[in-house]
Structure formats: C-alpha cells, structure tokens
Design a protein around this motif. Structure first.
Motif, PDB file in Angstrom:
ATOM      1  N   UNK A  36     -46.178 -24.565 -27.064  1.00 52.34           N
ATOM      2  CA  UNK A  36     -45.414 -24.853 -25.850  1.00 52.34           C
ATOM      3  C   UNK A  36     -45.877 -24.044 -24.643  1.00 52.34           C
ATOM      4  N   UNK A  37     -46.264 -22.776 -24.891  1.00 52.91           N
ATOM      5  CA  UNK A  37     -46.554 -21.876 -23.770  1.00 52.91           C
ATOM      6  C   UNK A  37     -48.024 -21.490 -23.657  1.00 52.91           C
ATOM      7  N   UNK A  38     -48.813 -21.785 -24.672  1.00 52.24           N
ATOM      8  CA  UNK A  38     -50.230 -21.464 -24.615  1.00 52.24           C
ATOM      9  C   UNK A  38     -50.531 -19.981 -24.663  1.00 52.24           C
ATOM     10  N   UNK A  39     -49.675 -19.240 -25.340  1.00 53.83           N
ATOM     11  CA  UNK A  39     -49.870 -17.791 -25.458  1.00 53.83           C
ATOM     12  C   UNK A  39     -50.212 -17.459 -26.910  1.00 53.83           C
ATOM     13  N   UNK A  40     -50.561 -16.216 -27.163  1.00 57.26           N
ATOM     14  CA  UNK A  40     -50.813 -15.772 -28.535  1.00 57.26           C
ATOM     15  C   UNK A  40     -49.542 -15.156 -29.102  1.00 57.26           C
ATOM     16  N   UNK A  41     -49.124 -15.623 -30.258  1.00 60.04           N
ATOM     17  CA  UNK A  41     -47.924 -15.102 -30.917  1.00 60.04           C
ATOM     18  C   UNK A  41     -48.325 -14.514 -32.263  1.00 60.04           C
ATOM     19  N   UNK A  42     -48.092 -13.237 -32.422  1.00 63.16           N
ATOM     20  CA  UNK A  42     -48.441 -12.503 -33.637  1.00 63.16           C
ATOM     21  C   UNK A  42     -47.194 -12.323 -34.494  1.00 63.16           C
ATOM     22  N   UNK A  43     -47.309 -12.563 -35.779  1.00 69.73           N
ATOM     23  CA  UNK A  43     -46.189 -12.410 -36.705  1.00 69.73           C
ATOM     24  C   UNK A  43     -46.312 -11.079 -37.434  1.00 69.73           C
ATOM     25  N   UNK A  44     -45.232 -10.301 -37.397  1.00 72.14           N
ATOM     26  CA  UNK A  44     -45.195  -9.012 -38.087  1.00 72.14           C
ATOM     27  C   UNK A  44     -43.917  -8.964 -38.921  1.00 72.14           C
ATOM     28  N   UNK A  45     -44.052  -9.200 -40.219  1.00 68.50           N
ATOM     29  CA  UNK A  45     -42.893  -9.217 -41.112  1.00 68.50           C
ATOM     30  C   UNK A  45     -42.538  -7.778 -41.471  1.00 68.50           C
ATOM     31  N   UNK A  46     -41.288  -7.388 -41.209  1.00 66.10           N
ATOM     32  CA  UNK A  46     -40.866  -6.015 -41.488  1.00 66.10           C
ATOM     33  C   UNK A  46     -39.355  -5.950 -41.639  1.00 66.10           C
ATOM     34  N   UNK A  47     -38.911  -5.182 -42.612  1.00 68.30           N
ATOM     35  CA  UNK A  47     -37.491  -4.918 -42.811  1.00 68.30           C
ATOM     36  C   UNK A  47     -37.193  -3.556 -42.189  1.00 68.30           C
ATOM     37  N   UNK A  48     -36.484  -3.558 -41.079  1.00 74.45           N
ATOM     38  CA  UNK A  48     -36.228  -2.317 -40.347  1.00 74.45           C
ATOM     39  C   UNK A  48     -35.149  -1.456 -40.993  1.00 74.45           C
ATOM     40  N   UNK A  49     -34.647  -1.882 -42.124  1.00 71.25           N
ATOM     41  CA  UNK A  49     -33.742  -1.028 -42.904  1.00 71.25           C
ATOM     42  C   UNK A  49     -34.524  -0.131 -43.852  1.00 71.25           C
ATOM     43  N   UNK A  50     -35.864  -0.248 -43.834  1.00 70.88           N
ATOM     44  CA  UNK A  50     -36.706   0.548 -44.722  1.00 70.88           C
ATOM     45  C   UNK A  50     -37.695   1.380 -43.921  1.00 70.88           C
ATOM     46  N   UNK A  51     -38.082   2.526 -44.474  1.00 74.48           N
ATOM     47  CA  UNK A  51     -39.089   3.364 -43.816  1.00 74.48           C
ATOM     48  C   UNK A  51     -40.417   2.626 -43.708  1.00 74.48           C
ATOM     49  N   UNK A  52     -40.745   1.856 -44.737  1.00 71.88           N
ATOM     50  CA  UNK A  52     -42.010   1.114 -44.723  1.00 71.88           C
ATOM     51  C   UNK A  52     -42.033   0.110 -43.577  1.00 71.88           C
ATOM     52  N   UNK A  53     -40.939  -0.620 -43.415  1.00 67.18           N
ATOM     53  CA  UNK A  53     -40.869  -1.615 -42.352  1.00 67.18           C
ATOM     54  C   UNK A  53     -40.924  -0.985 -40.972  1.00 67.18           C
ATOM     55  N   UNK A  54     -40.156   0.076 -40.778  1.00 66.55           N
ATOM     56  CA  UNK A  54     -40.178   0.773 -39.490  1.00 66.55           C
ATOM     57  C   UNK A  54     -41.576   1.312 -39.214  1.00 66.55           C
ATOM     58  N   UNK A  55     -42.210   1.885 -40.235  1.00 70.30           N
ATOM     59  CA  UNK A  55     -43.540   2.450 -40.062  1.00 70.30           C
ATOM     60  C   UNK A  55     -44.569   1.408 -39.681  1.00 70.30           C
ATOM     61  N   UNK A  56     -44.463   0.211 -40.267  1.00 72.54           N
ATOM     62  CA  UNK A  56     -45.408  -0.859 -39.958  1.00 72.54           C
ATOM     63  C   UNK A  56     -45.316  -1.245 -38.476  1.00 72.54           C
ATOM     64  N   UNK A  57     -44.100  -1.341 -37.971  1.00 74.91           N
ATOM     65  CA  UNK A  57     -43.929  -1.718 -36.565  1.00 74.91           C
ATOM     66  C   UNK A  57     -44.361  -0.569 -35.650  1.00 74.91           C
ATOM     67  N   UNK A  58     -44.047   0.664 -36.031  1.00 81.33           N
ATOM     68  CA  UNK A  58     -44.460   1.820 -35.229  1.00 81.33           C
ATOM     69  C   UNK A  58     -45.979   1.884 -35.120  1.00 81.33           C
TER      70      UNK A  58
END
Length: 263
Positions: free
Chosen positions: A48-70
């Motif tokens: 629809x917008x012609x932009x790049x959309x990146x998917x980052x699967x993470x559970x922010x209730x976990x240290x692993x998920x928070x760390x991946x996004x950080x």
C-alpha cells in the motif's frame, strides 16, 4: 524520522501507528509476538505504501524478547529514528488474590521493556544527534485504578525525566496519554466496558495522528482531545482522596487474557 520501530504493532494503537508511519513514507520495524499477524501486516504496508516493513517477533515479557529488540535499536544498519513503546497488557484482575505471575508479566511489558528499550534507543540516537522516543502511557496514570495506573504513572514520570536528560541532544522524548480508545485492547483483555457512554471514547486514528504531530514538534506530554486534557487537569488538581474514591476494578467479561497493544 527515517525508520520507526513500533512495539505491539499487531493490534490496537500499534497497528494504527504502523499504518500512519508507513503512509508517511517511513520504513517500519514491526514488533509483537504474533508472527502471522506481523507478516500479513508487513506485506500490506509494503504493497500500500511502498515502504520496507521489517518483522521482529519478540515477547516483551521475556528478557530474550526485550534483548532482541534492544539489539535492533542499537544497530547502525537501517538505524531507528523513532521508537514507539506501545506494547501493553489488558490485565484484568484484582491485585489482592490475583495471579502474581500475571502481574509480573504486565510489569515487564509495560515498565521493564520501556526502560530497557528507551535506554538502547536513546544511546544510539544521541550518538547520531537525532531521533525521538514515544512512550504510550494513559490518562489512568493520574488515577488509582490498580497496577495498570501504577505502570502508566511510571511511564509518564520516566518519560518526563528522560526528556530533561535529552535536552539539547537532538533527541526528544514524548509520553502519550490517551483516554478510552476504540481498539481491540479491552476486548482482548476481556474487560467489560459496556457501561461507558460513547462520549468518553476516542478514535485510534485521531490519537495516533495527535501523538505523531506532537513528536514532530518536540512536545513532552501529549494528551489527545480537549475533553481528556480537561479531565487530566482536574485529576492533577483534585485531592488524592477524591481520586481514590473513584478508582475501581472493572468487571471481566470472563477469564482475563492478555493483549499486545492498547491503552
């Protein structure tokens, strides 16, 4: 703003943030737990917008998920110019006698993740001399409605303090304080809102548009709609005994469940 990273992007305000940022031609990093939803959304945004959309699967209730996004926020490859800390839980239980593990999970998502991700983003952005952090709180930060109010009060105060520290760095911090907003949040949290009149409700499109406009202007406290700005002013001035008197536990539709985004 370049690339924007939105947590809780699969539903609610996060979904609206993703669409408005994409249509404004910003590349986006979409963060949530539901990979299928994120993948579909990324394809829709790109088409629809012609932009790049990146998917980052993470559970922010976990240290692993928070760390991946950080780690993504610290990356110099396609650097993130705007962080939207939006993920939240529709936790609906009394604290006394409730599930303490659920309370800790909510605290991790709405407080710990905001702290860690803001730290990662601010460090990278200050190094580049530009950027913005938008943390989603709520007008409930001024009330006494359980641990949700406490979490959002922390987000509000934390963001104000961060804004002070970031002064003259080229990086800004804004806290969004919406009121009741039409999203999936209350339904997914199994919270009964049937007793509230239509006048108290905001549209997600308006809430997000106000927030992004305030980010662009460097506003620290963003409260969408005149009626909620007035309500916030009253809540700040009212005796805390009066605020406690109107605090109440909202009845669940059935057993509580969590949600990725909302207010």
């Amino acid at each position: 703003m370049g690339t924007a990273l939105v947590t809780g992007a699969s539903a609610g305000l996060g979904l609206e943030f993703a669409w408005q940022l994409a249509t404004a031609k910003h590349d986006v990093v979409l963060v949530a737990r539901d990979e299928d939803r994120l993948t579909r959304l990324a394809a829709q945004l790109q088409a629809a917008a012609g932009i790049h959309a990146e998917v980052l699967v993470a559970d922010l209730a976990t240290d692993e998920g928070i760390g991946r996004v950080a780690d993504r926020l610290r990356s110099d490859e396609k650097p993130v110019g705007l962080l939207v800390n939006n993920a939240g839980l529709g936790l609906n239980q009394r604290f006394v006698g409730g599930d303490v593990d659920a309370e800790v999970k909510a605290l991790d998502v709405m407080v710990k993740a905001v702290l860690v991700l803001s730290h990662a983003a601010a460090g990278a952005m200050v190094g580049r001399g530009r950027g913005a952090i938008l943390n989603v709180a709520s007008v409930s930060a001024l009330l006494a409605s359980g641990t949700y109010s406490a979490h959002k009060a922390w987000v509000r105060t934390f963001t104000e303090g961060l804004a002070v520290e970031l002064k003259d760095t080229g990086v800004t911090a804004t806290v969004l304080n919406p009121g009741f907003t039409h999203t999936e949040f209350h339904e997914r949290g199994r919270i009964d809102m049937s007793g509230y009149p239509e006048i108290v409700w905001l549209n997600a499109e308006d809430v997000v548009a106000t927030a992004l406009a305030d980010v662009r202007r460097g506003v620290v406290i963003s409260t969408p709609s005149a009626r909620y700005r007035a309500a916030s002013a009253i809540a700040r001035l009212a005796p805390r005994s009066a605020i406690r008197a109107i605090g109440r536990y909202r009845k669940a539709l059935d057993e509580p469940a969590d949600a990725d985004a909302g207010v």
